[in-house]
Design a protein around this motif. Structure first.
Motif: not given
Length: 204
Positions: A176-185, A198-203
């Protein structure tokens, strides 16, 4: 390709969607010139289990396709550097996360009618996303002349390997923390990888 169990993707729908979306591939063959690679838009024909593409006639790689038992097409997805500072548990090392699909198959050259269709289908695929779609202004005679400068080919798919290395071996908190940092990079590659995860998690 080395694929740990937690990075292996086997779902056909996921793999097929990836091949349709990430259509610019690296086509690798071996022949008289050794190992050769070209970077080409490649169409995936899901129903026929085929890849189709074309290259410049001046590119000698197409000669490999006359006798090659197998070629490899690498379809590249998003990728980015992953900093340990993004994890809750930081006693670890940096890595690189990515998504990629390897497609192997038997190549063969195509005749002019199929070559023309490959060119038309490739143009239609990528023009479909344009706000003002381009329409072919050339006459049939002009098109025929231009087709002489390229070579079309198809690849009968024999096997597929898919690897999504997205931090699945990390804890839920680290992911979760990795994803937040990637999206804010600040860089496009990191944000693209974040959107893909995020798309993979949603699917799923």
């Amino acid at each position: 390709m080395y694929i740990p169990a937690f990075n292996r993707v086997e779902d056909p729908e996921t793999i097929n969607a990836f091949l349709h979306t990430h259509s610019f591939a690296t086509v690798i063959s071996t022949g008289d010139d050794g190992i050769v690679a070209s970077h080409l838009p490649v169409l995936f024909d899901e129903k026929a289990n085929l890849l189709r593409s074309h290259m410049a006639r001046a590119n000698r790689q197409w000669k490999d396709f006359e006798n090659a038992p197998e070629v490899l097409c690498i379809f590249h997805g998003p990728h980015a550097y992953i900093s340990p500072s993004w994890y809750e548990q930081q006693h670890t090392v940096p890595t690189w996360n990515y998504a990629v699909v390897h497609v192997y198959g038997k190549p063969s050259l195509v005749d002019e009618p199929e070559l023309k269709q490959i060119v038309l289908d490739t143009t239609a695929k990528f023009e479909s996303a344009m706000p003002n779609r381009w329409k072919m202004p050339l006459s049939e005679e002009e098109i025929a002349g231009m087709l002489k400068a390229i070579v079309g080919f198809r690849i009968e798919i024999s096997r597929v390997e898919a690897k999504f290395k997205l931090g699945q071996n990390r804890s839920a908190e680290d992911q979760a923390k990795m994803l937040r940092n990637l999206l804010a990079a600040p860089d496009d590659d990191s944000r693209a990888l974040g959107r893909f995860i995020a798309a993979q998690l949603k699917e799923n």
